[in-house]
Write an enzyme that holds these catalytic residues in place. Structure first.
Site, mmCIF file in Angstrom:
data_model
loop_
_atom_site.group_PDB
_atom_site.id
_atom_site.type_symbol
_atom_site.label_atom_id
_atom_site.label_comp_id
_atom_site.label_asym_id
_atom_site.label_seq_id
_atom_site.Cartn_x
_atom_site.Cartn_y
_atom_site.Cartn_z
ATOM 1 N N ASP A 147 -3.117 -15.055 -17.469
ATOM 2 C CA ASP A 147 -2.340 -14.874 -16.033
ATOM 3 C C ASP A 147 -1.812 -13.399 -16.136
ATOM 4 O O ASP A 147 -1.276 -13.121 -14.866
ATOM 5 C CB ASP A 147 -1.006 -15.725 -16.339
ATOM 6 C CG ASP A 147 0.017 -15.447 -17.642
ATOM 7 O OD1 ASP A 147 -0.492 -14.414 -18.269
ATOM 8 O OD2 ASP A 147 0.825 -16.122 -17.679
ATOM 9 N N GLU A 171 -0.151 -11.446 -18.158
ATOM 10 C CA GLU A 171 0.970 -10.840 -18.924
ATOM 11 C C GLU A 171 0.533 -10.054 -20.210
ATOM 12 O O GLU A 171 -0.696 -10.344 -20.410
ATOM 13 C CB GLU A 171 1.962 -11.852 -19.188
ATOM 14 C CG GLU A 171 2.800 -12.778 -18.186
ATOM 15 C CD GLU A 171 3.588 -13.934 -18.728
ATOM 16 O OE1 GLU A 171 3.447 -14.186 -19.830
ATOM 17 O OE2 GLU A 171 4.161 -14.527 -17.783
ATOM 18 N N ARG A 181 9.341 9.934 -7.342
ATOM 19 C CA ARG A 181 9.337 10.194 -6.144
ATOM 20 C C ARG A 181 10.396 9.360 -5.274
ATOM 21 O O ARG A 181 10.727 9.655 -4.198
ATOM 22 C CB ARG A 181 7.929 10.415 -5.209
ATOM 23 C CG ARG A 181 7.177 11.624 -5.818
ATOM 24 C CD ARG A 181 5.759 11.756 -5.049
ATOM 25 N NE ARG A 181 5.030 10.716 -5.610
ATOM 26 C CZ ARG A 181 3.896 10.344 -5.155
ATOM 27 N NH1 ARG A 181 3.438 11.422 -4.041
ATOM 28 N NH2 ARG A 181 3.191 9.330 -5.585
ATOM 29 N N ASP A 199 4.855 23.481 -0.304
ATOM 30 C CA ASP A 199 6.179 23.178 0.008
ATOM 31 C C ASP A 199 7.166 24.021 -0.525
ATOM 32 O O ASP A 199 6.803 24.588 -1.960
ATOM 33 C CB ASP A 199 6.514 21.580 -0.033
ATOM 34 C CG ASP A 199 6.258 20.981 -1.408
ATOM 35 O OD1 ASP A 199 6.327 21.547 -2.225
ATOM 36 O OD2 ASP A 199 5.878 20.014 -1.331
ATOM 37 N N LYS A 203 6.808 22.065 4.435
ATOM 38 C CA LYS A 203 5.957 20.601 4.935
ATOM 39 C C LYS A 203 7.087 19.780 5.320
ATOM 40 O O LYS A 203 8.118 19.803 4.823
ATOM 41 C CB LYS A 203 5.502 20.480 3.529
ATOM 42 C CG LYS A 203 5.035 18.655 3.471
ATOM 43 C CD LYS A 203 4.330 18.481 2.284
ATOM 44 C CE LYS A 203 5.041 17.958 1.378
ATOM 45 N NZ LYS A 203 4.473 17.257 0.082
ATOM 46 N N ARG A 212 7.155 15.476 5.583
ATOM 47 C CA ARG A 212 6.634 14.323 5.393
ATOM 48 C C ARG A 212 7.152 13.380 6.447
ATOM 49 O O ARG A 212 8.089 12.753 6.252
ATOM 50 C CB ARG A 212 6.701 13.705 4.230
ATOM 51 C CG ARG A 212 6.021 12.487 3.755
ATOM 52 C CD ARG A 212 6.246 11.995 2.240
ATOM 53 N NE ARG A 212 5.523 13.002 1.340
ATOM 54 C CZ ARG A 212 4.212 12.640 1.136
ATOM 55 N NH1 ARG A 212 3.285 12.014 1.925
ATOM 56 N NH2 ARG A 212 3.575 13.552 0.250
ATOM 57 N N ASP A 238 -0.082 22.529 -6.901
ATOM 58 C CA ASP A 238 1.119 21.606 -6.743
ATOM 59 C C ASP A 238 1.135 20.446 -8.047
ATOM 60 O O ASP A 238 0.111 20.572 -8.929
ATOM 61 C CB ASP A 238 0.777 20.560 -5.553
ATOM 62 C CG ASP A 238 1.926 20.096 -5.029
ATOM 63 O OD1 ASP A 238 3.152 20.415 -5.298
ATOM 64 O OD2 ASP A 238 1.872 19.232 -3.693
ATOM 65 N N SER A 256 -1.703 12.728 -4.448
ATOM 66 C CA SER A 256 -1.577 11.412 -4.341
ATOM 67 C C SER A 256 -2.551 11.112 -3.280
ATOM 68 O O SER A 256 -3.863 10.937 -3.280
ATOM 69 C CB SER A 256 -0.265 10.855 -4.162
ATOM 70 O OG SER A 256 -0.202 9.520 -4.233
ATOM 71 N N THR A 315 -1.134 16.018 1.892
ATOM 72 C CA THR A 315 -0.500 17.400 1.735
ATOM 73 C C THR A 315 -1.615 18.546 1.661
ATOM 74 O O THR A 315 -1.658 19.536 2.597
ATOM 75 C CB THR A 315 0.570 17.469 0.742
ATOM 76 O OG1 THR A 315 1.561 16.303 0.566
ATOM 77 C CG2 THR A 315 1.260 19.002 0.437
HETATM 78 C C1 R5P Z 1 5.689 16.141 -3.157
HETATM 79 O O1 R5P Z 1 6.897 16.512 -3.110
HETATM 80 C C2 R5P Z 1 4.618 16.365 -4.046
HETATM 81 O O2 R5P Z 1 4.988 17.825 -4.859
HETATM 82 C C3 R5P Z 1 3.337 16.601 -3.804
HETATM 83 O O3 R5P Z 1 3.157 17.494 -2.563
HETATM 84 C C4 R5P Z 1 3.116 15.340 -2.929
HETATM 85 O O4 R5P Z 1 3.523 13.985 -3.893
HETATM 86 C C5 R5P Z 1 1.712 14.980 -2.648
HETATM 87 O O5 R5P Z 1 1.527 13.589 -1.978
HETATM 88 P P1 R5P Z 1 0.308 13.623 -1.231
HETATM 89 O O6 R5P Z 1 -0.937 13.910 -1.889
HETATM 90 O O7 R5P Z 1 0.014 12.010 -0.865
HETATM 91 O O8 R5P Z 1 0.295 14.331 0.033
#
Ligand code: R5P
Length: 298
Positions: free
Chosen positions: A36, A38, A95, A172, A195, A197, A221, A225, A229
């Protein structure tokens, strides 16, 4: 003092590397799943040393990896470990450190409280996302001591080998500490962008004239993700005539199926990351800096 290095399921190679630097062999518990979903952890006849370092990163599957960590740490304490150092190279939920809308959970606090509850005494993380909350504020949520190591020197050295006096860019204000350090190491200049968001995927970078024309650029950076950015930064740099663009980050989360294709399409020449997350780009090995930190705090 002997310190056992115990591996979770996510970064067994990194655990082996840390163990090698500590002069021991990593220990690998049995980690399986019930039908399942776990998680089941079995330590058999293993008796932990007084101090153990448990290595588990929080990507992919941050929720599963967190539960695995909770169960394992609880078990290690039950089996006799007195001090558990959770080596969490990529510490997830960092985050979610502010309430953006009414009633939103500040999840990083919950994560730290639960790790404290199961018996984590220390956390060692790499380039923690200390953007809004500092280390002291995180520690105020729990009794855990939080330690940070930075991979930026290693990343800058690796990226710098193929670039000639690159302009270093931080996307940023929060990335300034890393951009400044990378520029210092490479003997070059840096700039930091502004930057905003809009949403998880929509980013706005304030247009600004940069000294990028014809130059190699290193964008640095902590996390990539969605790539939103960095894509915005690359577009702006390309529009200003930048030459080769290398992107270096500590944690290659790469959350979307098209994160990397989007970055290359936008004009990125090379992407490098560390092995805090297990993927093909994690070529910068952070095992030695983590081992040094464990030695320092024990
Ligand atoms: C934000 O403050 C982090 O330093 C990265 O710039 C951010 O997490 C990047 O996220 P993504 O690739 O989704 O823009």
């Amino acid at each position: 003092m002997t310190i056992d290095i115990i591996s979770g399921s996510t970064v067994p190679g990194l655990a082996a590397g840390i163990a090698r630097h500590m002069g021991v062999v990593a220990h690998y518990p049995s980690i399986t799943k019930f039908p399942d979903g776990e998680i089941r952890i079995i330590e058999g006849d293993y008796t932990p040393s007084e101090t153990v370092a448990y290595v588990q990163t929080m990507h992919p599957h941050p929720n599963d990896t967190l539960v695995e960590m909770q169960i394992t740490v609880d078990l290690l304490k039950e089996l006799g470990a007195k001090r558990v150092i959770a080596v969490v190279p990529y510490l997830g939920y960092m985050r979610q450190d502010a309430r953006h809308v009414q009633g939103e959970a500040i999840s990083v606090r919950t994560v730290l409280k639960t790790l404290d509850f199961v018996g984590v005494n220390d956390i060692v993380g790499v380039d923690l996302h200390l953007h809004r909350l500092g280390q002291a504020e995180l520690e105020s949520f729990c009794k855990i001591r939080i330690h940070e190591v930075s991979a930026m020197d290693l990343l800058a050295a690796k990226a710098g080998k193929k670039l000639s006096k690159p302009l270093v860019i931080g996307p940023d204000a929060e990335s300034e500490r890393w951009a400044a350090r990378a520029a210092e190491l490479l003997g070059t200049d840096y700039d930091v962008l502004e930057k905003t968001r809009i949403s998880a995927k929509e980013i706005r970078i304030k247009p600004r004239k940069l000294d990028a024309n014809g130059r190699d650029v290193l964008i640095i950076d902590d996390i990539v993700s969605t790539g939103g950015t960095i894509m915005e930064v690359i577009r702006s740099l390309k529009a200003q005539g930048a030459g080769r663009i290398t992107v270096a980050c500590t944690h290659a989360v790469l959350s979307d199926i098209d994160t990397l294709t989007g970055l290359f399409r936008a004009g990125m020449g090379e992407f490098i990351a560390t092995n805090t997350i297990n993927n093909e780009f994690g070529i910068v090995d952070v095992s030695s800096i983590i081992a040094d930190k464990i030695k320092e705090i024990t």
